[in-house]
Design an enzyme around this catalytic site. Structure first.
Site, short mmCIF file in Angstrom:
data_model
loop_
_atom_site.label_atom_id
_atom_site.label_comp_id
_atom_site.label_asym_id
_atom_site.label_seq_id
_atom_site.Cartn_x
_atom_site.Cartn_y
_atom_site.Cartn_z
N ARG A 163 55.06 -51.46 -10.33
CA ARG A 163 54.82 -50.07 -9.93
C ARG A 163 54.45 -49.94 -8.44
O ARG A 163 54.64 -48.91 -7.82
CB ARG A 163 53.66 -49.50 -10.75
CG ARG A 163 54.09 -48.47 -11.75
CD ARG A 163 52.95 -47.54 -11.98
NE ARG A 163 52.64 -46.86 -10.73
CZ ARG A 163 52.76 -45.57 -10.53
NH1 ARG A 163 53.15 -44.81 -11.52
NH2 ARG A 163 52.48 -45.03 -9.38
N ASP A 164 53.91 -51.03 -7.95
CA ASP A 164 53.52 -51.00 -6.53
C ASP A 164 54.68 -50.68 -5.62
O ASP A 164 54.50 -50.10 -4.55
CB ASP A 164 52.95 -52.36 -6.12
CG ASP A 164 51.49 -52.44 -6.49
OD1 ASP A 164 50.95 -51.39 -6.90
OD2 ASP A 164 50.92 -53.51 -6.38
#
Ligand code: SF4
Ligand code: SF4
Lengths: 482, 114
Positions: free
Chosen positions: B70-71
């Protein structure tokens, strides 16, 4: 590798000094600041030559200012754009948005007049009106359509305004009454606050009319040129007889009874009538007008009544004397009544920076008896300047845009280096048309006058700000006049 | 302001404008900013509990409260900081167009060569 540092240079401002305080009037924004000695020194240094920020700092320190102080002064001047990176471009006001809401409607109730003032812009040699074949008096149908147009085009405005005009306005008093009742009802439905004013030559005032004006708080401006011999020089009936004796008792009675709005006098200065101070004191003291305003006649050069240059200088000297009187009264907390000064102070106080000289064609339009929409009352009935018709589709946006594009300060290159442009913006479109045949032409014949006047009023503003700042509070709410 | 004193209303607005610009970015630990401008929160991954480019207590990425992948989005879409991923705002608006779900499709995201 050599680093290139851009030197700083001066921004665009007009300096003035009152009571040993230095002021800057920042032209692109209209802001007025008092500047510290360190700040003023920085300006003097940059006036000699452009300097990089660290050179300027060193020079200030050289002159005995502490480093922190000097740095702060430079930073503040830079942030307010009193000094700048010379690559900066010129700041001119933006175009107003296309659907700028209407605020004021001027209804020319009739184009007929019972006087024949020789300088009249409506009938005189320089008239722009083409009234042939058009109705002489406005009808209820046209008035209704005009009021409806105002209400439909002023959405979002809390307060709107209707001014009655002529010809001689009071020659159509029945319609005036009708409009007041009709428009008040409509404005109430729309939840808008509506007020009225009118301009008249005063000769047709009657007790009945005066009562009506008082009852509805209708503001009144009387066109008068001063004591009898001056007034009667040009404000005459068709048979050449002066109008002073007829109007004087009526106007006095109006001023005595009308306690709901201040009554103003509007004086037209001509080659024959130039004694500003004498006229002012006559109208203020003999009549009791709350405010008296002056304007030089609008006319092509070389008309009999056109003011010649040496006389303009003389008039300016008198304006100055009267303005100084205003200043002294203001410092003592008294209302003087020379409205040319209070109008200018109101604009300076707001820090107004105009894209156009006035609201004509923007927040204000005039409508004539035929229903033609004009940029303002002075263009009413002129085919060449009509911006549509209230009976046939209302405002013509294309023509409006053309008029406004021409009048925008951006199109007036002569004005781009002038410090008076935030207030003047090139001056009256009508004056420009009469002088130069082009509504968008800057009124270059008035520049010296305008710049002198602006500088004078800045000085007065500064002095009041130093000595009696509370006096300026009255301008907080006051809307700058058209 | 110390060297310029606002006299008219426009000058007061200019003063406020300048003060507001000063309040824009400042060091919180130095107590900066006007009281009117507080509370003042920094934006980005540190405030929204995204893992950041971090590891879990065991030294891996499996135990993070959100998937590490998700980063990519936090850095690519929401962050103002020039991160180790292409920038969404100006140059690579379509960088993740083939990646519907970061944890499953991250292999579809291509390298870019600026
Ligand atoms: S018309 Fe003259 S005084 Fe007015 S803004 Fe233009 S240059 Fe200045
Ligand atoms: S300044 Fe001139 S153009 Fe503007 S509203 Fe007045 S008369 Fe009309």
């Amino acid at each position: 590798m050599t680093a290139t540092v851009t030197p700083l240079s001066l921004g665009e401002f007009h300096e003035f000094r009152v009571e040993s305080v230095d002021f800057l009037y920042l032209v692109p924004s209209g802001g007025i600041f008092a500047v510290s000695p360190a700040g003023r020194q920085a300006i003097l240094l940059l006036r000699e030559q452009p300097l990089a920020a660290d050179e300027l700092l060193a020079a200030l320190i050289d002159r005995g200012y502490a480093k922190d102080d000097a740095e702060e002064a430079i930073r503040e001047l830079f942030e307010a754009r009193a000094i700048r990176d010379p690559r900066g471009h010129q700041d001119l006001p933006q175009e107003p948005v296309a659907d700028f809401p209407l605020q004021s409607l001027v209804l020319n109730l009739t184009n007929q007049c019972n006087l024949s003032c020789q300088y009249c812009y409506e009938f005189g040699e320089d008239k722009v009106a083409t009234p042939d074949g058009k109705p002489k008096f406005m009808s209820e149908t046209v008035a209704k359509a005009s009021v409806d147009h105002l209400l439909a085009s002023s959405q979002g405005r809390r307060a709107i305004h209707i001014t009655f005009f002529g010809g001689e306005t009071l020659m159509n008093f029945p319609l005036l009454k009708w409009v007041v009742h009709y428009a008040l009802g409509k404005a109430k439905e729309a939840g808008q606050y509506l007020d009225f004013s009118l301009t008249t030559n005063g000769t047709l005032l009657s007790p009945e009319i005066i009562d009506f004006l008082v009852e509805h708080s209708i503001g009144v401006t009387v066109s008068m040129d001063g004591p009898k011999e001056m007034h009667d020089a040009l404000r005459v009936y068709a048979n050449g007889k002066g109008s002073y004796d007829i109007l004087a008792p009526k106007v006095k009675s109006l001023i005595q009874k009308h306690n709901t709005r201040p009554i103003a006098a509007r004086v037209t200065l001509t080659q024959q009538v130039t004694s500003v101070k004498e006229i002012f004191h006559h109208l203020r003291n003999e009549f009791g007008f709350a405010e008296v305003g002056f304007a030089p006649v609008t006319a092509a050069p070389k008309r009999l009544y056109t003011i010649e240059n040496n006389n303009m200088d003389r008039i300016f000297e008198q304006f100055k004397e009267l303005a100084v009187e205003y200043r002294d009264w203001a410092i003592a907390g008294r209302m003087h009544g020379f409205s040319n000064v209070s109008d200018t102070l109101a604009e300076l106080h707001a820090g107004i920076n105009k894209s156009h000289p006035c609201g004509a064609g923007l927040g204000l339009v005039g409508v004539g008896p035929s229903g033609d929409i004009a940029p303002c009352h002075r263009f009413v009935d002129s085919d060449a300047h009509a911006l549509g018709n209230v009976m046939e589709g209302g405002l013509d946006k294309g023509k409006q845009k053309e008029f406004l594009d021409k009048g925008h300060i951006g199109a007036k290159f002569d004005c781009h280096s002038c410090f008076a442009r935030p207030l003047c913006a090139g001056g009256c479109h009508h004056e420009a048309f009469v002088r130069y045949g082009d509504t968008g032409h800057p009124n270059l014949h008035f520049c010296d006058w305008i710049r002198g006047w602006t500088d004078l009023c800045l000085n007065i503003y500064g002095e009041i700000a130093v000595k009696n700042p509370a006096f300026l509070d009255q301008f907080e709410q006051r809307k700058p006049l058209q | 302001m110390k060297h310029l004193k606002a006299i008219n209303k426009k000058a007061q607005r200019i003063e406020q404008h300048i003060a507001a610009a000063h309040g824009d970015i400042y060091a919180l630990q130095q107590g900066g900013g006007s009281p009117a401008a507080r509370p003042h929160y920094p934006v980005g991954c540190s405030i929204v509990f995204s893992p950041g480019w971090e590891v879990d207590s065991a030294g891996g990425t499996a135990g993070l409260c959100q998937p590490a992948e998700r980063d990519l989005y936090d850095c690519y879409v929401t962050c103002y900081w020039p991160a180790q991923v292409p920038d969404h705002y100006n140059n690579y608006p379509d960088w993740t167009s083939k990646c519907a779900s970061a944890t499953k499709d991250w292999r579809n995201i291509d390298l870019v060569f600026p």
